[in-house]
Write an enzyme that holds these catalytic residues in place. Structure first.
Site, PDB file in Angstrom:
ATOM      1  N   GLU A   1       0.830  -1.214   0.000  1.00 20.05           N
ATOM      2  CA  GLU A   1       0.000   0.000   0.000  1.00 20.05           C
ATOM      3  C   GLU A   1       0.863   1.261   0.000  1.00 20.05           C
ATOM      4  OE1 GLU A   1      -2.834  -0.749   3.236  1.00 20.05           O
ATOM      5  OE2 GLU A   1      -4.155  -1.686   1.760  1.00 20.05           O
TER       6      GLU A   1
ATOM      7  N   GLU B   1     -12.912  -3.057  11.735  1.00 19.00           N
ATOM      8  CA  GLU B   1     -12.910  -2.216  10.536  1.00 19.00           C
ATOM      9  C   GLU B   1     -14.025  -2.581   9.556  1.00 19.00           C
ATOM     10  OE1 GLU B   1      -9.183  -2.216   8.445  1.00 19.00           O
ATOM     11  OE2 GLU B   1      -9.966  -1.005   6.797  1.00 19.00           O
TER      12      GLU B   1
ATOM     13  N   ASP C   1      -8.614  -9.018   3.376  1.00 25.57           N
ATOM     14  CA  ASP C   1      -8.393  -7.980   4.383  1.00 25.57           C
ATOM     15  C   ASP C   1      -9.484  -7.974   5.453  1.00 25.57           C
ATOM     16  OD1 ASP C   1      -7.287  -5.872   5.684  1.00 25.57           O
ATOM     17  OD2 ASP C   1      -7.767  -4.366   4.171  1.00 25.57           O
TER      18      ASP C   1
ATOM     19  N   GLU D   1      -2.099 -12.915  11.994  1.00 30.50           N
ATOM     20  CA  GLU D   1      -2.579 -11.574  12.347  1.00 30.50           C
ATOM     21  C   GLU D   1      -4.101 -11.521  12.234  1.00 30.50           C
ATOM     22  OE1 GLU D   1      -0.590  -8.181  10.437  1.00 30.50           O
ATOM     23  OE2 GLU D   1      -2.456  -7.046  10.468  1.00 30.50           O
TER      24      GLU D   1
ATOM     25  N   ARG E   1      -5.927 -10.261  -6.291  1.00 30.60           N
ATOM     26  CA  ARG E   1      -5.301  -9.824  -5.044  1.00 30.60           C
ATOM     27  C   ARG E   1      -5.171 -10.958  -4.034  1.00 30.60           C
ATOM     28  NH1 ARG E   1      -7.362  -4.769  -1.253  1.00 30.60           N
ATOM     29  NH2 ARG E   1      -6.728  -5.661   0.741  1.00 30.60           N
TER      30      ARG E   1
HETATM   31  C1  GCU Z   1      -6.309  -2.320   5.656  1.00 33.58           C
HETATM   32  C2  GCU Z   1      -6.661  -1.035   6.339  1.00 33.58           C
HETATM   33  C3  GCU Z   1      -5.534  -0.063   6.332  1.00 33.58           C
HETATM   34  C4  GCU Z   1      -4.263  -0.729   6.877  1.00 33.58           C
HETATM   35  C5  GCU Z   1      -3.981  -1.992   6.101  1.00 33.58           C
HETATM   36  C6  GCU Z   1      -2.840  -2.800   6.680  1.00 33.58           C
HETATM   37  O1  GCU Z   1      -6.201  -2.131   4.289  1.00 33.58           O
HETATM   38  O2  GCU Z   1      -7.783  -0.471   5.713  1.00 33.58           O
HETATM   39  O3  GCU Z   1      -5.893   1.032   7.106  1.00 33.58           O
HETATM   40  O4  GCU Z   1      -3.178   0.116   6.800  1.00 33.58           O
HETATM   41  O5  GCU Z   1      -5.097  -2.822   6.142  1.00 33.58           O
HETATM   42  O6  GCU Z   1      -3.121  -3.820   7.288  1.00 33.58           O
HETATM   43  O7  GCU Z   1      -1.680  -2.456   6.510  1.00 33.58           O
END
Ligand code: GCU
Length: 687
Positions: free
Chosen positions: A294, A401, A373, A395, A344
């Site tokens: 990300e 969320e 996720d 994890e 993904r």
């Molecule tokens: C999800 C989440 C993010 C977080 C990411 C991660 O995508 O929305 O806020 O940073 O997971 O686990 O790194």
């Protein structure tokens, strides 16, 4: 005790006046530490916690002494020395390092309860166990327990930023930071450490995996003195502090133009950093790293792979026994939605599996429970257990969320238990996630479980009072994954709401159903997402459909779902061992609840339940709302049985949940009715 929820499950409400209270009072007049055993460190914490709990439960303060003067007492001891308790206990090889023994011993005139471990931590956990028994009304007269944690790493990850915000936080702001400063009032942090130690947590990473500019300084002399203060408080409770680090630290704050893991200057910088961190925090746990994920920096920029990146940090931490927790949440977040070949879900396995055996011994790969996720329903990540020669840990996400954001109730223990009980077959039948995470399928040097925290500085820590059950339950589950969801829920309810059976039954039954209720009114059959982009609360069916995030449901007028089969789809099913691959690959054997994760099917496809996909969608969405209505009515019956503060708070949150459920129901049902043109067999209102 105040009723704002601050004490969570450590309320220790007074129990005087009952027969049991009289029994407890007998036992707890005196806390004995055998002479020769210094009352310091974590042992001192154990004594302090036990005294504090007893004082609150019974309104009498136990005396703490080296020599007993009573006929009944509790003795706390670190075994393996030369004390009289050692002699009584004999062979203690059944206890593990952090485990403990709780035993009622009768010896002539005197009777005592031994609460002992091989380490001070064990004694602390034993003390909390005793308090738990007293809070839930159990007799102490015939204790004979040996407890050992299943996992050596039992961690929490905070996604807290130094400006005080919490990424995916649903309960206020950070308890660790505000305004680019580490908070100096350590009282709340101490109370947090108490809560965590009481359920056996032994490692906490205190900052977000997305390490921004200011947090990069957490490993510098600018902030280390403050971080060290938190580490000290944690240390008193047997908790190691971990920090998330910025992979590009050498560039951001190190004055170098590169973060190439094979560059000698980069390696030297991290070695100096590690030395500096350990100067401030001698029992520092290690680094948590989100790299090449990300848009975070990572070794890919330099043509290196994840093993190169992780090993470089591992080498720096190695002299001090530090760990690198390297996350596997690596995927293309700039996907073109038109591209049907990229999946993904495949990404973590495709990236990491080929690197098996290349990681140093003090690296642990941290793998999210599912391949996407933290959705309400996902299969277990096929990467878990797939690397025989590489340490792995699981994890989870306690923060809700994608599961209601602590406005809606969603008790996640049943979900985590399904994950832990999943048989990967990596070494034949019985290779469950539960055993892999314990290092008992492959001989990992380090392993365990971690989870994203759901707390903030809200008075009650978790926003919704009932969301405390996820935090409590997580700790209990990673101590002992054999506990049932019901046992955990009941333990929590007894300590949180007291002995009233009606209240306990409500809590247990509602909690146990809440995951399935939430699933009923949100995205169906494992397809996931359909949430408001970025925010992730509330429905937006096509919110992510034409985005770059790789999260699609592919609904058209004929059908829905993602074809991940080997023959016609993305081939993701092929990442599982044969037994599981075959189950998921075939429409006949794929479990209903994951059908749309693995297959694209017409709305008229019949599920094993006998219903068509479309009718299942309608039915579950109507049912979900009705279930929330039902549980609200049950909660309202508890007026007068629960203190007013918490009664109104929960009622308020449940009404919000109802609004959300209705919104989901109507938007999902309307969307699929309009797409498919197929009416509801029961003719209910669809817009
Ligand atoms: C999800 C989440 C993010 C977080 C990411 C991660 O995508 O929305 O806020 O940073 O997971 O686990 O790194």
């Amino acid at each position: 005790m105040g009723n704002n929820g601050y004490a969570a499950w450590l309320r220790y409400d007074e129990v005087t006046g009952t027969e049991l209270a009289a029994q407890y009072a007998e036992w707890t007049k005196e806390i004995v530490i055998p002479s020769g055993v210094p009352i310091e460190g974590v042992l001192k914490t154990a004594v302090m916690e036990l005294s504090r709990g007893v004082r609150s439960l019974l309104e009498t303060a136990p005396s703490v002494t080296h020599e007993s003067s009573q006929e009944r007492f509790i003795v706390l001891d670190v075994l393996g020395g030369e004390t009289w308790v050692d002699k009584v206990m004999g062979d203690v090889s059944v206890i593990s390092d952090e485990g403990y023994i709780l035993k009622t011993v009768r010896e002539g005139e005197r009777e005592y309860i031994v609460a002992a471990g091989l380490t001070e931590k064990g004694v602390l956990y034993a003390a909390f166990h005793l308090l738990r028994l007293m809070q839930s009304g159990a007799s102490l007269d015939q204790l004979d327990l040996v407890e050992s944690p299943k996992y050596s790493l039992r961690m929490i990850n905070h996604w807290d930023n130094i400006d005080g915000s919490v990424e995916r936080g649903y309960s206020g702001r950070s308890i660790f930071y505000e305004n680019n400063k580490v908070l100096s009032d350590a009282e709340r942090i101490r109370d947090y450490a108490r809560l965590m130690a009481s359920v056996g947590i032994n490692g906490i990473a205190i900052n977000n995996v997305n390490v921004h500019r200011e947090e990069t300084f957490l490993i510098t002399e600018k902030l280390l003195p403050d971080v060290a203060r938190i580490a000290e408080v944690f240390g008193e409770y047997g908790i190691k502090l971990f920090l998330s680090v910025n992979y590009a630290g050498t560039i951001e704050i190190g004055g170098l133009e590169t973060a190439d893991p094979l560059d000698e200057r980069v390696r030297a910088w991290w070695k100096d950093k590690a030395a500096e961190v350990y100067r401030y925090i001698p029992d520092f746990g290690g680094f948590l790293v989100k790299a090449d994920s990300e848009n975070r920096p990572g070794p890919f920029t330099y043509g290196r792979d994840h093993a190169d990146g992780a090993n470089m940090l591992a080498e720096a931490l190695e002299p001090y026994g530090g760990l690198v927790l390297w996350r596997c949440f690596v995927y293309n977040c700039h996907q073109d939605w038109r591209d049907r070949s990229t999946d993904r879900a495949r990404a973590a396995f495709d990236h990491f599996k080929p690197l098996d055996g290349r990681f140093k011994d003090n690296v642990i790969l941290q793998i999210k429970n599912g391949p996407m996720d933290f959705q309400v329903r996902e299969p277990v990540s096929p990467l878990f257990g797939a690397m025989e020669h590489t340490n792995q840990m699981m994890e989870f996400q306690i923060a809700q969320e994608y599961t209601g954001q602590q406005r809606d109730v969603c008790f996640l223990i049943p979900q985590w238990k399904e994950v832990l009980n999943f048989d990967t077959h990596v070494k034949g039948a019985g290779s469950t996630v539960k055993e892999i995470a314990a290092g008992q399928v492959h001989a990992y040097t380090h392993s365990g479980i971690t989870a994203v925290s759901n707390i903030g500085n809200d008075e009650n820590w978790t926003g919704h009072h009932l969301a405390q059950a996820n935090l409590y339950g997580y700790g209990r589950l990673v101590w002992n994954p054999e506990l049932t969801s019901e046992e955990i829920a009941r333990e929590w309810a007894a300590q949180t709401f007291g002995s009233n059976e009606k209240v306990q039954d409500f809590s247990v039954n509602f909690l146990l159903q809440s995951w399935s209720i939430y699933e009923n009114y949100t995205a169906p059959l494992g397809v996931g997402w359909m949430v408001t982009p970025h925010y992730h609360y509330g429905p937006d069916i096509d919110g992510y459909e034409y985005s770059k995030w790789g999260t699609y449901h592919f609904a058209d007028h004929k059908g829905i779902g993602v074809d991940r089969t080997i023959a016609t789809g993305t081939g993701y099913t092929g990442q599982y061992m044969k037994t599981n691959a075959e189950i998921y690959d075939s429409l006949d054997s794929c479990p209903d609840e994951l059908l749309l994760f693995f297959h694209h099917v017409p709305y008229t496809h019949q599920l094993k339940s006998g219903k068509t996909i479309i009718q299942h969608i309608y039915d579950t969405h109507f049912a979900g709302v009705e279930q929330v209505e039902y549980w609200i009515s049950r909660w309202l019956e508890l007026e007068g049985l629960v203190d007013e503060d918490r009664f109104h708070h929960v009622a308020g949150r449940m009404n919000k949940q109802l609004e959300n459920a209705k919104q989901w129901r109507d938007i999902v049902n309307t969307y699929f009715f309009r797409k498919s043109g197929i009416p509801d067999a029961q003719n209910r209102v669809i817009y």
